[in-house]
Each structure stands twice: as structure tokens, then as C-alpha cells.
Write an enzyme that holds these catalytic residues in place. Structure first.
Site, PDB file in Angstrom:
ATOM      1  N   ASP A   1       0.872  -1.181   0.000  1.00 19.30           N
ATOM      2  CA  ASP A   1       0.000   0.000   0.000  1.00 19.30           C
ATOM      3  C   ASP A   1       0.908   1.229   0.000  1.00 19.30           C
ATOM      4  OD1 ASP A   1      -3.176   0.368   1.659  1.00 19.30           O
ATOM      5  OD2 ASP A   1      -2.074   1.845   0.464  1.00 19.30           O
TER       6      ASP A   1
ATOM      7  N   ASP B   1      -2.608   4.755  -2.809  1.00 20.71           N
ATOM      8  CA  ASP B   1      -3.598   5.462  -1.980  1.00 20.71           C
ATOM      9  C   ASP B   1      -3.963   6.835  -2.557  1.00 20.71           C
ATOM     10  OD1 ASP B   1      -4.964   5.478   0.708  1.00 20.71           O
ATOM     11  OD2 ASP B   1      -3.801   7.325   0.871  1.00 20.71           O
TER      12      ASP B   1
ATOM     13  N   GLU C   1      -6.229   3.696  -5.937  1.00 17.00           N
ATOM     14  CA  GLU C   1      -7.414   3.971  -5.118  1.00 17.00           C
ATOM     15  C   GLU C   1      -7.874   5.361  -5.525  1.00 17.00           C
ATOM     16  OE1 GLU C   1      -7.493   5.651  -1.438  1.00 17.00           O
ATOM     17  OE2 GLU C   1      -9.294   4.661  -0.740  1.00 17.00           O
TER      18      GLU C   1
ATOM     19  N   ASP D   1     -11.722   0.648   5.304  1.00 20.93           N
ATOM     20  CA  ASP D   1     -12.418   1.944   5.476  1.00 20.93           C
ATOM     21  C   ASP D   1     -13.928   1.778   5.522  1.00 20.93           C
ATOM     22  OD1 ASP D   1     -10.208   3.623   3.122  1.00 20.93           O
ATOM     23  OD2 ASP D   1     -10.052   3.417   5.311  1.00 20.93           O
TER      24      ASP D   1
HETATM   25  O1  TEU Z   1      -8.868   6.456   1.826  1.00 19.84           O
HETATM   26  C1  TEU Z   1      -9.227   7.505   0.952  1.00 19.84           C
HETATM   27  C2  TEU Z   1     -10.642   7.818   1.084  1.00 19.84           C
HETATM   28  O2  TEU Z   1     -11.311   8.162   0.170  1.00 19.84           O
HETATM   29  C3  TEU Z   1     -11.156   7.742   2.456  1.00 19.84           C
HETATM   30  O3  TEU Z   1     -11.322   9.049   2.903  1.00 19.84           O
HETATM   31  C4  TEU Z   1     -12.438   6.978   2.455  1.00 19.84           C
HETATM   32  O4  TEU Z   1     -13.302   7.487   1.467  1.00 19.84           O
HETATM   33  C5  TEU Z   1     -13.065   7.146   3.782  1.00 19.84           C
HETATM   34  O5  TEU Z   1     -12.108   6.760   4.721  1.00 19.84           O
HETATM   35  C6  TEU Z   1     -14.303   6.283   3.875  1.00 19.84           C
HETATM   36  O6  TEU Z   1     -14.745   6.346   5.198  1.00 19.84           O
HETATM   37  C7  TEU Z   1      -7.481   6.193   1.818  1.00 19.84           C
HETATM   38  C8  TEU Z   1      -7.212   5.072   2.798  1.00 19.84           C
HETATM   39  O7  TEU Z   1      -7.899   3.899   2.371  1.00 19.84           O
HETATM   40  C9  TEU Z   1      -7.697   5.525   4.151  1.00 19.84           C
HETATM   41  O8  TEU Z   1      -7.559   4.476   5.117  1.00 19.84           O
HETATM   42  C10 TEU Z   1      -6.888   6.726   4.578  1.00 19.84           C
HETATM   43  O9  TEU Z   1      -7.405   7.221   5.801  1.00 19.84           O
HETATM   44  C11 TEU Z   1      -6.941   7.843   3.515  1.00 19.84           C
HETATM   45  O10 TEU Z   1      -6.764   7.357   2.197  1.00 19.84           O
HETATM   46  C12 TEU Z   1      -5.823   8.844   3.754  1.00 19.84           C
HETATM   47  O11 TEU Z   1      -4.592   8.221   3.441  1.00 19.84           O
END
Ligand code: TEU
Length: 555
Positions: free
Chosen positions: A98, A199, A257, A330
Site C-alpha cells: 500500500d 492510496d 485507489e 475503510d
Molecule cells: O482512503 C481515501 C478515502 O477516500 C477515504 O477518505 C475513504 O473514502 C473514507 O475513509 C471512507 O470512510 C485512503 C485510505 O484507504 C484511508 O484508510 C486513509 O485514511 C486515507 O486514504 C488517507 O490516506
């Protein structure tokens, strides 16, 4: 047929912090994963996506990296990483890292330097803008805090943080910064990783001059306007540059992502002729019950809307490649959100969800615990929460005058802590996750939902997921067969065909807890896999009981 390992693979998303703790500090670690590689082999997965394992103060559980080329202290050492990578390779399991390069931790040496002065040579590794104290440069909201800007007294400037204040955005307009990122990724590629999950990779390019948005403000008075920081032109430029610099081997996979991405945008990112990304995570399905103001505005779940989303992405990316997932670190747990986690239907509906997702066209991702039907957790109080997103949401909701009951219900339904409770291995204390005090509460239902009992029971969710994975391995049609919807107008059934050469499969699932009948006039169909031991087809009518799922070969 353009065969690729990552098209044929089933990927297991492993959240190291909650997977298995080998040293009793209550936090999962790399040696713990090493001890569980046999479990991953038993399931039959082909690749592991590890959530971030780099040095981090864990403000956002590893998504705030303070050293991209060292391992988080709680998780172990680089030697542990090399041992894990070796063990996975020995077992023919690919390793996807990641990679978080939209922002770093504010404890990264780059930011520590950058913050020292306006003249520092690392100053423009980050995004600093003039502004008077108390008046941020614009009205942009952060995902985790009211404003996306943090004031720095010493230089009388603000820095941008689309996420937490401890996650300053990196300045991708700076070619020196980009080159450092590419060199670091090449270093990991040389260590033998097989791919990167990038990410929020589509947020790298922010609107020039950082204009305020005219759109509707959120309850904190700031605006989340993705047009100003997501899917902008330079993302394509920098992705092409990154591909050229880092992804020199065709075997190295890039999974983006991409929050806010549409099908049209995805066609550009994942076009196999352009090759910016090999595949991407889209969020239409994850936002199926989110209102206009985002995830915390929960609207009723609609099966027709879910079917429209699944269909749009299957059709829209027919010439690219889809990622298929019900949840991740998430999101709430799949069986609680999309299935039915009651005693009566938990396993049946979990298998139905697995059937649906694993028979669509694309790469399926299993989020740790999904394969045993782990559920959301009934947290008792704010003290049970570990995720800054939920904690900040609650604080802003109270300031905005929302009721505790409303805000707490939203957190229980959609808080990220649901997915981060420790993996449930057995019925021993802390579900066998740790001999110490777990960093996050273990779901008390581990007494009947755990690996030990699932792995040996033939009709468990685990055994069913094994069968789904095996079916994919043994039948090219599951990977490469064309998709075509069936019963599209039906509001309870999800069904589609997969066609490869002269072979055709029909997948049909009942998404609700009531009996449904549909026309089924496929002559001498053969049942490939089902979550029930009875098939009732009379006078060309197929009767489906609650959450029944069937995969037929019809020719
Ligand atoms: O998530 C990106 C993102 O879009 C998140 O804000 C997500 O939509 C939200 O958490 C949903 O509740 C990535 C990672 O997967 C996340 O764990 C991180 O917190 C975020 O980026 C920042 O790096």
C-alpha cells in the site's frame, strides 16, 4: 485473451495491525503474518495486499508515513519484511504494498525540514500558502477535520492537508519530490514486491491558485469539492511518468485507489492501451447509501441502485479491468451492511455476497475476516473508537447540533473501526489474536465466529470461499468470460451471464430474506456451485429461498 496474473488472482486484503500479534504487545505484526501464511494457502488466495507497514506515528493507522523505507516499529523490522516476502514467494503468493504518496506524516524528515523556514530546500516538497492566522487560504474541507489548512505561526503560512493535520499533502508539481517518490518505489520493487495499491492517487493535482469552492458547505462550514483536487489533468501526466520510471516490468501491478472516480474517468485511467493504472478501486458501490453530503448522511439502501452501479462498471470497464470488493479497512463489514448478520442468515447471506462478487468480471478482493463472515461491532462508547475519522465526525456533529443518538448510529453503521477489530482466530481470550491487551476491542461474537471452527466445517463461509476461489482457478470463464445482465429490472434478484467462446454460465442470487420465483428456461443446466443444497426448477420456474445463490453452466 490478454492473460495477466493480476486478472486471474484473488487478492486478500490484510490489515496487519489487526491480523495476528506474535509478540504480545496487542498489535498485529509481520512475524504474526508469517505464522499465518499457511492459513492464506488453505484459503487458496493468490496475492496479499498489505495495508501500510512503514514507519508511522499512526495518526491515521499507517496512512501517515514518517519513513517510506523502514518498517513501523510495532510491526517489526525490514528483516521481518524480507522473511515475510520470502515465505509468500515460496508459497506462490504475490505481495502488493500500500503506497501513500499524496501526503506523508508531518513527522517525516521532509516535512520537519520543510516547516523550518520558507527558504528551506524542502519547503516546496509540500503545499504552503500565505494567509493570516484564522483565515485559511480557501474554504476547502478536509476528509478528517473542518478546514484542509493548518496555520504555521513561525512562517505565517498555511499548509494543505486533505486528510488529518498530521498528513501534509506532498507537492507533486515539484519534480525533485516526484523523483524521490519514484526512487523509493523502485527500491521496494527491487526488494521483490509484486505491485502497489496507490492510496488516493487521483488527488495529486490540486487546482492552481487553490480557489475557494462555490458549492454547498458541510456542517462544519467547509466544502469538499472534488473538482478542485481530484481527477485533474496532471494526475494522468504523473501516472505516465511513474509507470515509465517504476513499472518497468509488465508483471508489476498498479492498483489505483481513486475516490470520486466515474466510469468515464476510469476508462481513461485503466485503458490497457494507455496503461496509467492496471485497475482501480471505485467507490460508487461503497457510497450506495451515502447522501450528497457524504458517507455520514445515510440514505436507504436500494437494490436497483446497487444493480445499476454493478452493471455500469461491468459494462463500462469491459475493455479495461474491474476491482471487485464489498468492503475494506475503510468500510463496514460486508455481511452487516449488504447481507444479514442475524443468527439465521449470517452465513447464508455471506455466501450469497461472495458468490455475486466472485462471479463478476474483474479481480475479487477479500477483506480479512470476510471469509469467515465477521460482522460489525456494537461499540459501547466513544472510548471504544480508534479511528480519527469517526472521532472527528462525532465532534463536528455535536458542534453542528446533531443528536448523540443520530451521530452514534451513523458511526455504528459506517465507522471504519467496524473493519478493524482483531481477526477472530479461535475461542481463546482475545479470539487468539494476541496474548496481550488488544489495541482495539475484539468482537465478542468471536465465540462462534472464528477461523478454528470455520476451517474444519464443510458448510462454513470459509469452506464456501475456498470453493469460489477453486472454481475461478479451474474455469477461465470466471476470469475472462464476457458479462451480460439478466433480470435487470427485478428488484430482489441479481443475475447475469458470463460467456466465453461457446460456454455460458448463469449466476443468480436472491438478495433478500423472502422467497422469489423467476423464469428459468435454460435446458439441462448443470449446477456448478450454490449456497443451498436444494434447487427447485418446475415448469421453467426457478424458486429461490432467502439469500439463495446459484451458479449454473447452461451450455
Ligand atoms: O482512503 C481515501 C478515502 O477516500 C477515504 O477518505 C475513504 O473514502 C473514507 O475513509 C471512507 O470512510 C485512503 C485510505 O484507504 C484511508 O484508510 C486513509 O485514511 C486515507 O486514504 C488517507 O490516506
Amino acid at each position: 485473451m490478454d492473460r495477466k496474473w493480476w486478472k486471474e488472482a484473488v487478492v486478500y486484503q490484510l490489515y496487519p495491525r489487526s491480523f495476528y500479534d506474535s509478540d504480545g504487545d496487542g498489535i498485529g505484526d509481520l512475524q504474526g503474518i508469517i505464522q499465518k501464511v499457511d492459513y492464506l494457502c488453505e484459503l487458496g488466495i493468490d496475492a496479499v495486499w498489505l495495508n501500510p507497514i512503514y514507519k508511522s506515528p499512526n495518526d491515521d493507522m499507517g496512512y501517515d508515513i514518517s519513513d517510506y523505507q523502514d518498517i513501523m516499529t510495532e510491526f517489526g523490522t525490514l528483516d521481518d519484511f524480507k522473511e515475510l516476502a520470502e515465505k509468500l514467494k515460496e508459497n506462490n503468493i504475490k505481495l502488493i504494498m500500500d503506497m501513500v504518496v499524496n501526503h506523508s506524516s508531518d513527522e517525516h524528515e521532509w516535512f520537519v525540514e520543510s516547516k523550518k523556514s520558507r527558504e528551506n530546500d524542502k519547503r516546496d516538497y509540500y503545499i504552503w500558502v500565505d494567509g493570516e492566522k484564522g483565515t485559511p487560504p480557501n474554504n476547502w474541507a478536509s476528509f478528517f477535520t473542518p478546514s484542509a489548512w493548518k496555520y504555521d505561526e513561525q512562517s505565517n503560512q498555511y499548509y494543505l492537508h486533505l486528510f488529518s493535520e498530521k498528513q501534509p499533502d506532498l507537492n507533486w508539481n515539484n519534480p525533485k519530490l516526484r523523483q524521490e517518490i519514484y526512487d523509493m518505489m523502485k527500491w521496494w520493487a527491487d526488494l521483490g514486491v509484486d505491485g502497489f495499491r496507490m492510496d488516493v492517487i487521483n488527488l495529486l493535482d490540486k487546482a492552481e491558485g487553490f480557489p475557494s469552492s462555490e458549492k454547498q458547505a458541510n456542517m462544519s462550514g467547509y466544502v469538499m469539492d472534488d473538482e478542485l483536487f481530484a481527477n485533474r489533468e496532471n494526475v494522468h501526466t504523473w501516472l505516465k511518468e511513474m509507470r515509465k520510471e517504476v513499472f518497468t516490468s509488465d508483471e508489476l501491478v498498479m492498483i489505483g485507489e481513486t475516490p470520486f472516480v466515474t466510469v468515464e474517468m476510469a476508462q481513461k485511467y485503466a485503458d490497457p492501451k494507455v496503461k496509467e493504472m492496471d485497475m482501480l478501486f471505485a467507490f460508487d458501490l461503497m457510497d450506495v447509501n451515502s447522501g450528497k453530503s457524504g458517507k455520514w448522511e445515510i440514505i436507504p439502501f436500494s437494490i436497483p441502485r446497487m444493480k445499476e452501479i454493478l452493471n455500469d462498471w461491468q459494462i463500462g470497464l469491459a475493455n479495461c479491468w474491474n476491482s471487485l470488493f464489498w468492503s475494506n479497512h475503510d468500510q463496514p463489514r460486508a455481511v452487516s451492511r449488504f447481507g444479514n448478520d442475524s443468527k439465521e442468515y449470517r452465513e447464508k447471506s455471506a455466501k450469497m455476497l461472495g458468490t455475486l462478487m466472485h462471479m463478476l468480471k474483474g479481480t475479487p478482493y477479500i477483506y480479512q475476516g470476510e471469509e469467515i463472515g465477521m460482522t460489525n461491532m456494537i461499540f459501547e462508547s466513544l472510548d471504544d473508537l480508534r479511528d480519527l475519522e469517526s472521532i472527528n465526525y462525532y465532534s463536528e456533529a455535536m458542534k453542528a447540533g446533531l443528536s448523540h443518538a443520530h451521530a452514534w448510529d451513523c458511526i455504528l453503521q459506517k465507522g471504519r473501526d467496524n473493519a478493524r477489530t482483531p481477526m477472530q482466530w479461535d475461542t481463546s481470550e482475545s479470539a487468539g489474536f494476541t496474548s496481550g491487551k488488544p489495541w482495539q476491542k475484539v468482537n465478542p461474537n468471536y465465540s462462534n465466529i472464528n477461523v478454528e471452527e470455520s476451517i474444519k466445517r464443510e458448510d462454513s463461509v470459509f469452506s464456501y470461499y475456498k470453493l469460489l476461489i477453486k472454481t475461478r482457478k479451474e474455469n477461465d470463464i470466471v476470469v475472462y468470460g464476457e458479462y451480460s445482465p439478466l433480470f435487470y429490472e427485478h428488484d430482489k434478484i441479481v443475475a447475469f451471464e458470463r460467456i466465453l467462446d461457446d460456454e455460458k454460465w448463469v449466476i443468480i442470487v436472491n438478495f433478500v430474506d423472502e422467497k422469489v420465483k423467476v423464469e428459468f428456461d435454460y435446458f439441462n443446466s448443470e449446477l456448478i456451485i450454490s449456497n443451498t443444497d436444494s434447487v427447485s426448477i418446475k415448469d421453467k420456474i426457478l424458486s429461490l429461498n432467502a439469500y439463495d445463490a446459484y451458479v449454473f453452466r447452461v451450455k
